[in-house]
Design a protein around this motif. Structure first.
Motif, PDB file in Angstrom:
ATOM      1  N   ILE A  32       0.836  -1.206   0.000  1.00  0.00           N
ATOM      2  CA  ILE A  32       0.000   0.000   0.000  1.00  0.00           C
ATOM      3  C   ILE A  32       0.865   1.248   0.000  1.00  0.00           C
ATOM      4  CG2 ILE A  32      -1.688   1.323   1.351  1.00  0.00           C
ATOM      5  CD1 ILE A  32      -2.802  -1.431   2.287  1.00  0.00           C
ATOM      6  N   VAL A  48      -5.961   4.580   5.089  1.00  0.00           N
ATOM      7  CA  VAL A  48      -6.289   3.157   5.065  1.00  0.00           C
ATOM      8  C   VAL A  48      -6.148   2.603   6.473  1.00  0.00           C
ATOM      9  CG1 VAL A  48      -5.694   0.873   4.149  1.00  0.00           C
ATOM     10  CG2 VAL A  48      -5.397   2.904   2.710  1.00  0.00           C
ATOM     11  N   VAL A 479     -10.860   2.098   3.144  1.00  0.00           N
ATOM     12  CA  VAL A 479      -9.959   2.870   2.286  1.00  0.00           C
ATOM     13  C   VAL A 479     -10.714   4.127   1.882  1.00  0.00           C
ATOM     14  CG1 VAL A 479      -8.579   2.902   0.183  1.00  0.00           C
ATOM     15  CG2 VAL A 479      -8.941   0.733   1.392  1.00  0.00           C
ATOM     16  N   ILE A 498      -4.907  -1.556  -3.554  1.00  0.00           N
ATOM     17  CA  ILE A 498      -4.890  -1.598  -2.086  1.00  0.00           C
ATOM     18  C   ILE A 498      -5.723  -2.765  -1.565  1.00  0.00           C
ATOM     19  CG2 ILE A 498      -5.635  -0.358  -0.014  1.00  0.00           C
ATOM     20  CD1 ILE A 498      -4.881   2.248  -1.468  1.00  0.00           C
TER      21      ILE A 498
END
Length: 506
Positions: A32, A48, A479, A498
């Protein structure tokens, strides 16, 4: 500060620009962080947070950053509704009358008494077909021996006790669209109307406007729109008010667009329901001497939408002929989350407050929501500012951490299976249909989450089931991205990376 510490700090900052990175050492975290170097995220605000149900943190970047969540708010609304009302809750609509029945004649008005049902006349999967519903209402009337009505059919929207239907935080351009249609005590077709707009052949010409459904002959449409040059953007928007039956179509439609359907707000859902049932009664052998009406905010029967408040007072005590029930809440929640239905979500937040507080002003809706969060052990201070039920307002500010905490609590509720199954999945009908197209089915089937999008905003929050089937290994994630100028598709591609990295962790 020694050189090693400086090197670590510089390395972390180089991964995510201004993002705050937690000390998390998973493969997902590293992946990520690499995704965070993409321009779509570097130039945006984003965060996130992901953790397993056993408490292990999987990814943590800006988890406490409060951002506009868009339709991720529906995760909270539907969860609160399920917890408060229960999956078997049904909205009730009554058919009643004022006056007296003499022989086969009703000397009085027939009332459709709304109970907040958002599915009346709706095209949603969970809604009963209008003809089927109306036939039940007619049966109540015929069972009472009524063949003639000397009065009006009155749509009664008084179930919700509030002074304003729309949220003050909604954008002007949204209030006129189907996204900003507000619930009443009695609704019809989700209080929207479909129209078609047909561009002129040359720039500067007025486009043609045609009402499609429902028919609203009392409305006066003011056409301020123009046909634009073929390569100009479509800027058509619709504006109206409940102060009278007037609406304006503004903006421009490019000549090459031709004809397109436009779903707009109908401020007179109760009036429309009464009109359609009035016509249905006449087609089914019930004579009516009066027309159709609704009840205004002063409690007066309104037969003329241009002269509100001049009619007689609506009856408070009604004789009930029968009631019908909506689909169970479980089905309504499924449609709310799967298709991101704003109208259903706003109805739910109003209903929770109405049941708990006896009023459904937005301040009471939010007060009630905060109280329920408290019973769940969730603290909203500095993590959740919720102002509506759908997420349409840009005044909602919620952190990824709060979504994960709420979703984790919901996973322990007795009706979690209902909540979980309502969340869309990649490749399945709903708002996630085209999400993660490059991932194999064995990955996509493990993802259940809610989307949230508006201009500059794209958010995904939900669950990733463990490939080993262990509930403790299920990942709860959020997210969130804000202030993006990269466009929807570029940002979604970054989020797909992600979520894919999170899926690889279990």
């Amino acid at each position: 500060m020694n050189n090693l510490v400086k090197t670590i700090i510089v390395a972390l900052l180089s991964f995510t620009g201004s993002a705050t990175v937690a000390l998390c050492h998973t493969s997902a975290q590293r992946a990520i962080e690499r995704t965070g170097t993409r321009e779509q995220l570097k130039s945006a605000a984003w965060g996130v947070f992901a953790m397993k149900m056993n408490g292990d943190t999987i990814a943590d970047i800006n988890r406490r950053q409060k951002m506009v969540p868009a339709s991720n708010v529906k995760l909270l609304t539907t969860g609160l509704a399920l917890k408060t009302l229960g999956p078997d809750f049904r909205f009730e609509t009554g058919i009643g009358y004022s006056g007296e029945i003499e022989g086969s004649t009703l000397h009085g008005d027939l009332y459709i008494i709304g109970g907040g049902d958002p599915t009346t006349g709706s095209k949603a999967d969970c809604a009963e077909q209008t003809a089927s519903l109306f036939s039940k209402w007619v049966k109540f009337i015929k069972n009472a021996g009524i063949k003639k009505i000397e009065g009006c059919v009155v749509g009664d929207p008084r179930f919700f006790k509030c002074l304003c239907d729309e949220n003050a935080g909604w954008l002007y351009e949204d209030i006129g669209s189907f996204d900003g249609a507000a619930p009443l005590g009695l609704n019809f077709y989700e209080n929207t109307q479909k129209i078609t707009i047909e561009a002129g052949k040359t720039a500067g010409v007025r486009p043609e406007i045609h009402a499609v459904y429902p028919e609203v002959p009392w409305m006066k449409f003011i056409n301020n729109a123009l046909t634009a040059e073929p390569n100009e953007p479509n800027t058509i928007f619709f504006s109206n008010t409940d102060l009278g039956p007037f609406a304006a179509i503004n903006g421009k439609i490019p000549a090459k667009r031709g004809s397109f359907g436009f779903d707009c707000d109908n401020e007179f859902g109760s009036y429309t329901c009464a009109a359609y049932f009035h016509n249905y009664l006449k087609k089914n052998g019930i004579s009516i001497s009066g027309g159709y009406a609704d009840i205004d905010r002063d409690g007066c029967i309104r037969t003329d939408l241009e002269h509100s408040g001049e009619g007689k007072k609506a009856a408070e005590d009604l004789n009930i002929l029968g009631t019908t029930l909506s689909a169970p809440l479980a089905d309504i929640i499924d449609d709310t989350n799967r298709y991101s239905n704003n109208f259903f979500a706003e109805t739910l937040i109003h209903t929770i407050a109405q049941k708990k507080e006896g009023t459904s002003e937005y301040k009471d809706c939010i007060k009630t929501a905060q109280a329920i969060f408290g019973t769940m052990g969730l603290k909203t201070k500095n993590s959740c500012k919720m102002v509506d039920g759908s997420g349409l307002s840009r005044k909602n500010y919620i952190s990824p951490e709060f979504f994960v905490q709420f979703l984790s609590k919901m996973a322990k509720e007795q009706d979690f299976d209902v909540y979980f199954s309502s969340l869309p999945q990649p490749g399945v009908k709903g708002t996630m249909m085209n999400f993660m197209p490059k991932q194999p089915d064995e990955v996509k089937t493990r993802v259940h989450c809610k989307t949230g999008s508006m201009d500059g905003v794209l958010c995904y929050s939900g669950y990733i089931c463990a490939s080993n089937g262990n509930p403790d290994d299920m990942i709860v994630f959020s997210v969130m991205t804000n202030n993006s100028t990269s466009g929807f598709w570029g940002m979604r591609a970054a989020i797909e990376e992600i979520v894919g990295a999170l899926c690889a962790e279990n």
